[in-house]
Design an enzyme around this catalytic site. Structure first.
Site, PDB file in Angstrom:
ATOM      1  N   SER A 156       0.830  -1.206   0.000  1.00  0.00           N
ATOM      2  CA  SER A 156       0.000   0.000   0.000  1.00  0.00           C
ATOM      3  C   SER A 156       0.866   1.258   0.000  1.00  0.00           C
ATOM      4  CB  SER A 156      -0.965  -0.049   1.184  1.00  0.00           C
ATOM      5  OG  SER A 156      -2.009   0.886   1.041  1.00  0.00           O
ATOM      6  N   ASP A 176      -9.691  -5.387  -4.423  1.00  0.00           N
ATOM      7  CA  ASP A 176      -9.120  -4.386  -3.522  1.00  0.00           C
ATOM      8  C   ASP A 176     -10.058  -3.185  -3.475  1.00  0.00           C
ATOM      9  OD1 ASP A 176      -7.582  -2.321  -2.325  1.00  0.00           O
ATOM     10  OD2 ASP A 176      -5.729  -3.293  -2.967  1.00  0.00           O
ATOM     11  N   HIS A 192      -7.423  -5.904  -0.176  1.00  0.00           N
ATOM     12  CA  HIS A 192      -6.264  -5.029  -0.013  1.00  0.00           C
ATOM     13  C   HIS A 192      -5.211  -5.649   0.913  1.00  0.00           C
ATOM     14  CE1 HIS A 192      -4.126  -1.243  -0.141  1.00  0.00           C
ATOM     15  NE2 HIS A 192      -4.138  -1.149   1.178  1.00  0.00           N
TER      16      HIS A 192
END
Length: 276
Positions: free
Chosen positions: A97, A227, A256
């Site tokens: 991320s 995601d 995610h």
């Protein structure tokens, strides 16, 4: 095993864990978490004979709750100082991320001679924010909503994120893991509300297009097609077009936080990429 800190050139304390010996793998965590988010991968790759390192980004976890330097350039500079302090060479950098953005900026600016391979998971590059140049991006109103929720009740906001879209626990039939939710919340609440607030701008607005183009090392880009936090169409599917030596791997139906919910799959594929 050792747990240490370094002092950056602007006087901040960056906490890190450094376990084992062998080729180093450096793990970069997402917002608003800490190096603890990589516990599973740290143990797995340690057992495979690697040296594993994870730091807490400034303002996160056990690092200094600073009022300055909450931006991607400084994040990357902190990593460069850590890599120099530990004399890391031939290192593999793995980021999730926001940590994926940190990896891309670090490798592009400081990685020459130190980095052998790169892997980014559910990562923010090239840029998340919707604009005329990025029409498929996420509208600013979404990130303004994050800021509003964080400022109003950070504890509840973090609980809602972990219980919902981050791990896909809001999907019908999902197996909800209470311990994973609590651990996410614990990590988030360790850090600085200010740093986390300012990091929303960092992960949503930092343009990493040119950084991706500069990376010469082999890069694995992996993403789940479910995601809900960093949609794949405006991240991984664009990033793979910008890198020189990249591989895109898409995981059907994964969320995610898939490196946590499906660690056995992600660890296996990371190991295969590293050993290839």
């Amino acid at each position: 095993m050792s747990m240490n800190t370094i002092t950056t050139k602007d006087g901040m304390q960056i906490f890190y864990r450094d376990w084992g010996s062998g080729q180093p793998i450096v793990f970069h965590h997402g917002w608003p978490l800490s190096g603890d988010d990589w516990d599973n991968q740290m143990l797995f790759f340690l057992q495979q004979g690697y040296r594993v390192i994870a730091h807490d980004r400034r303002g996160h976890g056990r690092s200094t709750q600073t009022t300055k330097g909450n931006d991607m350039d400084t994040y990357a500079s902190d990593v460069a100082e850590l890599a120099a302090h530990l004399d890391l060479k031939n290192a593999i950098h793995v980021g999730h991320s926001t940590g994926g953005g940190e990896v891309v900026r670090y490798v592009a600016q400081y990685g020459k001679g130190r980095v052998s391979k790169v892997a980014i998971i559910s990562a923010i590059p090239p840029v998340m924010l919707k604009s005329a140049a990025n029409p498929g991006g996420t509208p600013i109103e979404v990130f303004d909503g994050y800021r509003k929720a964080l400022a109003a009740n950070r504890a509840q906001f973090y609980l809602d994120v972990a219980s919902g879209p981050f791990y896909g626990f809001n999907r019908p039939g999902a197996t909800v893991l209470e311990g994973m939710i609590r651990n996410w919340w614990r990590q988030g609440m360790m850090g600085s509300a200010l740093a986390h607030y300012e990091c929303i701008k960092v992960f949503s607005e930092t343009d990493l297009t040119d950084d991706l183009r500069k990376i010469d090392a082999p890069i694995l880009i992996i993403h789940g097609d479910d995601d809900q936090v960093v949609p794949i169409a405006d991240s991984a599917e664009l990033s793979i077009k910008l890198v020189k030596n990249g591989t895109l791997k898409i995981y059907q139906g994964l969320p995610h936080g898939m490196f946590a919910t499906h660690s056995e799959i992600i660890n296996r594929d990371l190991l295969a990429f590293i050993q290839a």
